[in-house]
Design an enzyme around this catalytic site. Sequence first.
Site, short mmCIF file in Angstrom:
data_model
loop_
_atom_site.label_atom_id
_atom_site.label_comp_id
_atom_site.label_asym_id
_atom_site.label_seq_id
_atom_site.Cartn_x
_atom_site.Cartn_y
_atom_site.Cartn_z
N ASP A 1 15.80 4.80 -10.33
CA ASP A 1 14.77 5.91 -10.70
C ASP A 1 14.69 5.73 -12.24
O ASP A 1 13.73 6.28 -12.76
CB ASP A 1 15.71 7.15 -10.36
CG ASP A 1 15.31 7.61 -9.07
OD1 ASP A 1 14.71 6.75 -8.31
OD2 ASP A 1 15.45 8.83 -8.56
N HIS B 1 3.09 -0.33 -1.94
CA HIS B 1 3.72 -1.22 -2.83
C HIS B 1 3.09 -1.87 -3.63
O HIS B 1 2.00 -2.59 -3.31
CB HIS B 1 4.86 -1.75 -2.06
CG HIS B 1 5.88 -0.85 -1.44
ND1 HIS B 1 6.52 -0.77 -0.16
CD2 HIS B 1 6.59 0.53 -1.78
CE1 HIS B 1 7.05 -0.13 0.35
NE2 HIS B 1 7.32 0.89 -0.93
N TRP C 1 3.79 -4.94 -4.77
CA TRP C 1 3.61 -6.49 -4.62
C TRP C 1 2.94 -6.55 -3.16
O TRP C 1 2.75 -7.52 -2.81
CB TRP C 1 4.95 -6.78 -4.44
CG TRP C 1 6.02 -6.47 -2.99
CD1 TRP C 1 5.97 -7.13 -1.88
CD2 TRP C 1 6.65 -5.33 -3.10
NE1 TRP C 1 6.84 -6.32 -1.23
CE2 TRP C 1 7.13 -5.06 -1.82
CE3 TRP C 1 6.80 -4.17 -3.87
CZ2 TRP C 1 8.13 -3.98 -1.22
CZ3 TRP C 1 7.73 -3.03 -3.70
CH2 TRP C 1 8.21 -3.01 -2.12
N HIS D 1 2.69 7.00 -1.65
CA HIS D 1 2.58 6.71 -0.17
C HIS D 1 1.41 7.50 0.38
O HIS D 1 0.58 7.29 1.10
CB HIS D 1 3.46 6.30 0.72
CG HIS D 1 4.41 5.03 0.02
ND1 HIS D 1 3.71 3.86 0.01
CD2 HIS D 1 5.58 4.76 -0.01
CE1 HIS D 1 4.85 3.08 -0.21
NE2 HIS D 1 5.89 3.47 -0.17
N GLU E 1 7.32 8.33 -2.47
CA GLU E 1 6.67 8.76 -1.23
C GLU E 1 5.42 9.38 -1.26
O GLU E 1 4.64 9.30 -0.41
CB GLU E 1 8.02 9.33 -0.50
CG GLU E 1 9.12 8.59 -0.24
CD GLU E 1 9.06 7.25 0.21
OE1 GLU E 1 8.01 7.03 1.03
OE2 GLU E 1 10.07 6.52 -0.02
N1 ARG Z 1 12.30 4.13 0.67
C1 ARG Z 1 11.49 3.94 -0.40
C2 ARG Z 1 10.59 2.79 -0.02
O1 ARG Z 1 10.85 1.78 -0.02
C3 ARG Z 1 12.32 3.69 -1.52
C4 ARG Z 1 11.88 3.79 -2.91
C5 ARG Z 1 12.51 4.79 -3.85
N2 ARG Z 1 12.96 4.26 -4.99
C6 ARG Z 1 13.62 4.74 -5.93
N3 ARG Z 1 14.02 4.32 -7.07
N4 ARG Z 1 14.17 6.27 -5.75
O2 ARG Z 1 9.23 3.13 0.29
ZN ZN Z 2 7.65 2.75 -0.46
#
Ligand code: ARG
Ligand code: ZN
Length: 409
Positions: free
Chosen positions: A274, A222, A224, A216, A213
């Site tokens: 994770d 992401h 893809w 982001h 996060e």
């Molecule tokens: N809510 C997140 C997103 O889609 C999920 C990613 C977290 N993934 C993890 N393996 N902790 O942006």
């Molecule tokens: Zn994400």
Amino acid sequence: MKSIVSILLLLLCQWGAQAQRVCGTDEYARHMPLQRGGESTEGILRDTATNENIIIPVVVHILYNTADQNISDAQVISQITALNNDYRLKNLDAASIPDVFKGLAADTRINFCLAKVDPNMRGTTGIIHKNTSRTYFLADDKMKFSASGGDDAWDRKKYLNIWVCRIFGRTLGYATPPGVAANVDGVVITTTSFGTIGNLNAPFNKGRTATHEIAHWLGIKHIWGDEDCGDDGIGDTPKQETYNYNCPVFPSVSSCSPNSNGDLFMNFMDLTDDACMKLFTHGQKKKMRGQFAINGPRNSFLNGFACDSSYAQGGPLPIDTVAKPAEIPADPISLFPNPVDNVLNIQCKSATALTGKTALLFTATGQLVRQQTLQSSSEKMLLGQLPAGLYVLQIGERAEKKIFKVIKN
Ligand code: ARG
Ligand code: ZN
Ligand code: CA
């Protein structure tokens, strides 16, 4: 092809809503009080020096309703440690990145610390434990405002705000990208995916929800590109068809893989478990560090001092643990037309009041005939196929539940 994929995605999202995980001047500025809820204005700042270590002061707002949601400071510190390992390529599991991808892995030289100075220049642990009357939160920013059962942001020019709360459903976290309003800037992580110790929900128990996060929050998409074989705008991340869940086995080739090495599913910006996420690339590093450049949205952090306790004047203030009642949403929901022939519009003036809420349509005898998760403040429900008669529409859950009568012609 594309439309089949989007229908599948739509089905997956609808199903996902029920059962699965759903798919961030120098001495003068230094002595200016840090704002709470607003943001400081700075004079001329400087650019990043090549590969300089960037340090981001963090404030963690823990919102708890039950005692077990009031996570320990040790759990918070375990998250900060995990972030520093992941962003500095000190994560031990980097050793198991497939050889062909090892050269992509970068030390971003971005670091995180818990704030030692609060917005009033007082000493702080950088961790706020606050009781809330809300039993859960949705991805609608209520956790970011004291007036809605959350806790107000600290000056986003000086602190990365992380809110830790129970997010309803399977959402692990969400982030604001650079450029949003000051009072919502930051990341939200669900309590059971924060840190590496404590009561955590495997397989999201290595602190990588926050790693993902925060990237982001630093402008990374992401891998893809959020589309079928989309583009994440990063040169060294290979194209991949879509997201990966769980933990694929290398090599995992998809329709648009550039070569037989396949997807970089061990990247922090995929959606794998994770234990399978291990790296940011040099391209992602460049993009993240670009946010701190002279005109970048995160430039003010280069002047950061909030982790330097020598600036603190006075000790921490007592913590506000009194739960305030959740506010009553002021914006009425409008439904039209009603009676309806085909398309029922569900709207609300507030841009976020409906987002994440579930809309359920029942027959007069209680049979569920429609279910959808509202994505915006202007949504449509398709009723053309339903027999004429009286229906009951429920929006939201528990204390927030709203009931409406809908007449289908
Ligand atoms: N809510 C997140 C997103 O889609 C999920 C990613 C977290 N993934 C993890 N393996 N902790 O942006
Ligand atoms: Zn994400
Ligand atoms: Ca790419």
